[in-house]
Design an enzyme around this catalytic site. Structure first.
Site, PDB file in Angstrom:
ATOM      1  N   SER A  53       0.830  -1.211   0.000  1.00 25.25           N
ATOM      2  CA  SER A  53       0.000   0.000   0.000  1.00 25.25           C
ATOM      3  C   SER A  53       0.861   1.257   0.000  1.00 25.25           C
ATOM      4  CB  SER A  53      -0.949  -0.005   1.205  1.00 25.25           C
ATOM      5  OG  SER A  53      -0.205  -0.128   2.408  1.00 25.25           O
ATOM      6  N   ALA A  90       3.659   3.165  -5.154  1.00 27.42           N
ATOM      7  CA  ALA A  90       3.551   2.450  -6.431  1.00 27.42           C
ATOM      8  C   ALA A  90       2.204   1.732  -6.505  1.00 27.42           C
ATOM      9  CB  ALA A  90       4.700   1.450  -6.563  1.00 27.42           C
ATOM     10  N   LYS A 110       0.642  -5.760   4.431  1.00 25.55           N
ATOM     11  CA  LYS A 110       1.141  -6.558   5.558  1.00 25.55           C
ATOM     12  C   LYS A 110       0.804  -5.968   6.926  1.00 25.55           C
ATOM     13  CE  LYS A 110       5.783  -8.426   6.525  1.00 25.55           C
ATOM     14  NZ  LYS A 110       7.174  -8.370   6.040  1.00 25.55           N
ATOM     15  N   GLN A 114      10.535  11.874   3.307  1.00 26.38           N
ATOM     16  CA  GLN A 114      10.589  13.242   3.830  1.00 26.38           C
ATOM     17  C   GLN A 114      10.961  14.243   2.744  1.00 26.38           C
ATOM     18  OE1 GLN A 114      13.607  12.901   6.858  1.00 26.38           O
ATOM     19  NE2 GLN A 114      12.233  11.945   8.330  1.00 26.38           N
ATOM     20  N   ARG A 127      25.563   9.746  -1.828  1.00 22.85           N
ATOM     21  CA  ARG A 127      25.340   9.138  -0.506  1.00 22.85           C
ATOM     22  C   ARG A 127      26.442   8.191  -0.065  1.00 22.85           C
ATOM     23  NH1 ARG A 127      18.765   8.481  -0.536  1.00 22.85           N
ATOM     24  NH2 ARG A 127      18.468  10.690  -0.171  1.00 22.85           N
ATOM     25  N   GLU A 146      10.003  -0.031  -5.393  1.00 21.08           N
ATOM     26  CA  GLU A 146      11.326  -0.447  -4.909  1.00 21.08           C
ATOM     27  C   GLU A 146      11.559  -1.953  -5.051  1.00 21.08           C
ATOM     28  OE1 GLU A 146      12.400   1.342  -1.158  1.00 21.08           O
ATOM     29  OE2 GLU A 146      14.148   0.036  -0.948  1.00 21.08           O
TER      30      GLU A 146
HETATM   31  C1  LIG Z   1      12.530   7.138   5.917  1.00 23.74           C
HETATM   32  C2  LIG Z   1      12.553   7.143   4.418  1.00 23.74           C
HETATM   33  C3  LIG Z   1      12.558   8.347   3.734  1.00 23.74           C
HETATM   34  C4  LIG Z   1      12.572   8.360   2.338  1.00 23.74           C
HETATM   35  N1  LIG Z   1      12.519   9.563   1.672  1.00 23.74           N
HETATM   36  C5  LIG Z   1      12.408   9.561   0.324  1.00 23.74           C
HETATM   37  C6  LIG Z   1      12.203  10.777  -0.392  1.00 23.74           C
HETATM   38  O1  LIG Z   1      12.115  11.845   0.189  1.00 23.74           O
HETATM   39  N2  LIG Z   1      12.082  10.713  -1.747  1.00 23.74           N
HETATM   40  C7  LIG Z   1      12.147   9.529  -2.437  1.00 23.74           C
HETATM   41  O2  LIG Z   1      12.015   9.523  -3.663  1.00 23.74           O
HETATM   42  N3  LIG Z   1      12.337   8.371  -1.771  1.00 23.74           N
HETATM   43  C8  LIG Z   1      12.449   8.359  -0.423  1.00 23.74           C
HETATM   44  N4  LIG Z   1      12.618   7.168   0.231  1.00 23.74           N
HETATM   45  C9  LIG Z   1      12.526   5.921  -0.540  1.00 23.74           C
HETATM   46  C10 LIG Z   1      11.073   5.731  -0.953  1.00 23.74           C
HETATM   47  O3  LIG Z   1      10.240   6.160   0.093  1.00 23.74           O
HETATM   48  C11 LIG Z   1      10.751   4.289  -1.286  1.00 23.74           C
HETATM   49  O4  LIG Z   1      11.708   3.743  -2.131  1.00 23.74           O
HETATM   50  C12 LIG Z   1       9.404   4.222  -2.000  1.00 23.74           C
HETATM   51  O5  LIG Z   1       8.441   4.927  -1.253  1.00 23.74           O
HETATM   52  C13 LIG Z   1       8.991   2.791  -2.193  1.00 23.74           C
HETATM   53  O6  LIG Z   1       7.649   2.776  -2.567  1.00 23.74           O
HETATM   54  P1  LIG Z   1       6.931   1.400  -2.844  1.00 23.74           P
HETATM   55  O7  LIG Z   1       5.517   1.719  -3.136  1.00 23.74           O
HETATM   56  O8  LIG Z   1       7.702   0.639  -3.836  1.00 23.74           O
HETATM   57  O9  LIG Z   1       7.082   0.584  -1.465  1.00 23.74           O
HETATM   58  P2  LIG Z   1       6.719   0.975   0.023  1.00 23.74           P
HETATM   59  O10 LIG Z   1       6.301   2.369   0.158  1.00 23.74           O
HETATM   60  O11 LIG Z   1       7.842   0.512   0.875  1.00 23.74           O
HETATM   61  O12 LIG Z   1       5.460   0.053   0.305  1.00 23.74           O
HETATM   62  C14 LIG Z   1       5.570  -1.341   0.371  1.00 23.74           C
HETATM   63  C15 LIG Z   1       4.260  -1.893   0.877  1.00 23.74           C
HETATM   64  O13 LIG Z   1       4.245  -3.308   0.759  1.00 23.74           O
HETATM   65  C16 LIG Z   1       3.771  -3.888   1.962  1.00 23.74           C
HETATM   66  N5  LIG Z   1       4.306  -5.252   2.048  1.00 23.74           N
HETATM   67  C17 LIG Z   1       5.600  -5.645   2.154  1.00 23.74           C
HETATM   68  N6  LIG Z   1       5.675  -6.993   2.185  1.00 23.74           N
HETATM   69  C18 LIG Z   1       4.407  -7.453   2.097  1.00 23.74           C
HETATM   70  C19 LIG Z   1       3.831  -8.748   2.092  1.00 23.74           C
HETATM   71  N7  LIG Z   1       4.562  -9.865   2.179  1.00 23.74           N
HETATM   72  N8  LIG Z   1       2.482  -8.859   2.008  1.00 23.74           N
HETATM   73  C20 LIG Z   1       1.692  -7.753   1.933  1.00 23.74           C
HETATM   74  N9  LIG Z   1       2.196  -6.503   1.934  1.00 23.74           N
HETATM   75  C21 LIG Z   1       3.532  -6.353   2.005  1.00 23.74           C
HETATM   76  C22 LIG Z   1       4.271  -2.936   3.029  1.00 23.74           C
HETATM   77  O14 LIG Z   1       3.582  -3.103   4.233  1.00 23.74           O
HETATM   78  C23 LIG Z   1       4.000  -1.598   2.340  1.00 23.74           C
HETATM   79  O15 LIG Z   1       2.649  -1.244   2.451  1.00 23.74           O
HETATM   80  C24 LIG Z   1      12.608   7.138   1.630  1.00 23.74           C
HETATM   81  C25 LIG Z   1      12.611   5.923   2.317  1.00 23.74           C
HETATM   82  C26 LIG Z   1      12.578   5.918   3.698  1.00 23.74           C
HETATM   83  C27 LIG Z   1      12.571   4.606   4.408  1.00 23.74           C
END
Ligand SMILES: Cc1cc2nc3c(=O)[nH]c(=O)nc-3n(C[C@H](O)[C@H](O)[C@H](O)COP(=O)(O)OP(=O)(O)OC[C@H]3O[C@@H](n4cnc5c(N)ncnc54)[C@H](O)[C@@H]3O)c2cc1C
Length: 528
Positions: free
Chosen positions: A12, A15, A34, A46, A273, A354
């Protein structure tokens, strides 16, 4: 319990939600996540979103910065798609009322972050960009899209043709089987494999492990990015102090307030970084404390309310202007091989955000490019799926032949500790070989029969699979490129340029492209 739907999205974060917003107009969509809906790296983000929105900036500059930061280990066509299409999508969001921070003349207030040549970071609520973006998307989502929280996906379901047709989840209501025409993994990264991380404890790389178990190809697992500035109190990481703080004038200093980066890199505190994280690593390894000096930043509390609150919660006195920080795991460049439409090597299985490896981050992600990735490729994937429509007729399951019992594993804490110690920002062959020997073989891990395992056991198994892929890839790449430093192989080596370490169908291959069609020069090595 069986659930039949059109599209199932796992995760959630940004992406997942970006894709869901488009897909729900055409399909019945179920989101499975999850933990609570807000528990994601996306919500924690942030600094902001990097995108070309000003007249002074240009797509070419953003592409060039991305390639340089990632040491040219990219799929260039995907980088161009990300930056070009991303700029259009973000500009549309700006027009549609996304509440970003603006100057009094109405123009977006653009921040600067490490390795960016131009001010191009859009932010919201000061340092609450992720939270505001996610709430904005959730608000737009229609109630007909069901979000099932506290359900962990743990196994993909394949039909008798080998297509992905569903997923098994475990949660408060027991085991569920979701059947769908399209299965999307948006499960984020694997930062929580390390004891010191900016990620939530739920970021255990599950999506990568379950896709790999089902037969999907995975790449770039050696490339974990370490963020230089995690808030460090009581010997623990307590959250992130965004790079935007240094963009606003924060300086890395030692306890005597001497600059750490002076003389180390032309971009000083905004160097890439791995440079800043390494500088802090060395200081700390020598027994020194490391801080960000914020004395030169006006209105710190207004500009960075989340970080100020984090400091208050941990009894850090902002009046004296020193925030204690240490480096920790932050972002995984590797993941499930996917293209810019999310297609993986398994039919009907998509990976986005990611969890995916699309070659856009190279060996070291440019700051704030990952929210952009989730938004841009989330949209491109959804458009592709909409075009593809309903097509799956065969929901007869191929029954898995996995019969191993769970082997003896490291405890979660042991694994996280060893990842930090042996597979951190500084590594060498001997340590990594030692660590690899602590892990059961992939053969054992991949063929564990999952039925009857507790959620914690399933998660620990996923963590071991991901750690094993990471350590084998890291041992194999005998050079230093991008996010980490190999003390025994300290230079970039020409023979590793444009070489990808790929795990697929039980083999590790070194190929000269992320994608199969350039496989001619590849050589395969069994890792079982
Ligand atoms: C503290 C922090 C600050 C950041 N700041 C920035 C920023 O300013 N700019 C930027 O571009 N990037 C930033 N990043 C990186 C960026 O936030 C992430 O790479 C990006 O948000 C990933 O998005 P996503 O939708 O792929 O995954 P996520 O946002 O990580 O979401 C993954 C989801 O999958 C769920 N999930 C995982 N495993 C399972 C499972 N087995 N079953 C069901 N659900 C599951 C999780 O609970 C979560 O809801 C930051 C990262 C962190 C940790």
């Amino acid at each position: 319990m069986d659930v039949m739907t059109d599209v199932v999205i796992i995760g959630s974060g940004i992406a997942a939600l970006q894709a869901a917003l488009l897909l729900e107009k055409h399909f019945q969509v179920q989101i499975v996540t999850k933990s609570a809906v807000h528990v994601s790296s996306s919500y924690r983000a942030q600094g902001g979103v990097a995108a070309v929105t000003s007249e002074e900036d240009h797509v070419e500059y953003h592409v060039a910065d991305t390639l340089k930061a990632g040491e040219y280990h990219h799929e260039k066509g995907h980088v161009e798609a990300l930056i070009q299409d991303g700029a259009k999508i973000i500009n549309n969001y700006l027009k549609s009322g996304l509440p970003i921070d603006r100057h009094s003349n109405g123009k977006p207030a653009l921040g600067l972050e490490g390795a960016h040549s131009h001010h191009r970071i859009l932010h919201a609520g000061g340092d609450r960009t992720g939270q505001i973006f996610i709430d904005y998307l959730l608000h737009k989502l229609s109630p007909k899209t069901k979000i099932n929280c506290y359900e962990m996906a743990y196994e993909l379901l394949l039909n008798t043709d080998g297509d992905c047709v569903g997923v098994l989840t475990k949660g408060r209501h027991g085991i569920k089987r979701y059947f769908a025409h399209h299965i999307i993994l948006a499960t984020g990264g694997a930062g929580a494999l390390y004891s010191c991380t900016s990620n939530y404890p739920t970021n255990t790389g599950d999506g990568i492990a379950l896709a790999f178990r089902a037969g999907a190809a995975v790449s770039d697992m050696e490339f974990m990015q370490f963020h230089p500035s995690l808030l460090w109190c009581e010997n623990k990481a307590k959250g992130l102090v965004s790079e935007a703080v240094r963009g606003a004038g924060g300086i890395f200093v030692d306890a005597q307030r001497h600059s750490i980066m002076k003389g180390l890199h032309a971009q000083l505190d905004l160097a890439p970084r791995h440079i800043t994280a390494l500088a802090l690593y060395h200081k700390r390894a020598a027994g020194e404390e490391t801080f960000i000096d914020i004395a030169g930043i006006n209105n710190f509390r207004t500009r960075f309310p989340t970080i100020a609150q984090l400091c208050d919660d941990n009894q850090i006195d902002l009046q004296n202007g020193l925030i204690p920080v240490a480096p920790g795991s932050h972002f995984l460049m590797g993941g499930i091989i996917a293209d810019d439409k999310g297609r993986t090597t398994l039919a009907n299985l998509y990976a986005v955000g990611e969890v995916a490896c699309t070659g856009v981050h190279g060996a070291n992600r440019l700051a704030s490019n990952s929210l952009l990735e989730g938004i841009t490729f989330g949209q491109k994937m959804a458009q592709f799926i909409i075009q593809k429509g309903y097509h799956q007729k065969n929901f007869i399951l191929h029954h898995s032949k996995c019969s191993n019992t769970l082997p003896s594993l490291l405890s979660k804490e042991q694994l996280q500790q060893q990842m930090m110690q042996f597979l951190g920002i500084v590594r060498n062959n001997e340590d990594m070989q030692h660590f690899a020997q602590q892990l059961p073989s992939l053969q054992l891990l991949l063929h564990v029969h999952l039925q009857g395992l507790e959620q914690a056991e399933l998660e620990l198994l996923m963590m071991h699979i991901v750690a094993t892929l990471m350590v084998h890839a890291a041992i194999t790449r005998t050079e230093t490129r991008g996010a980490h430093i190999r003390t025994d192989q300290p230079k970039i080596e020409a023979q590793w340029a444009n070489r990808w370490i790929i795990f697929s169908q039980g083999q590790m291959k070194v190929r000269n492209s992320l994608y199969e069609y350039h496989q001619a020069r590849g050589n395969a090595q069994a890792i079982f």
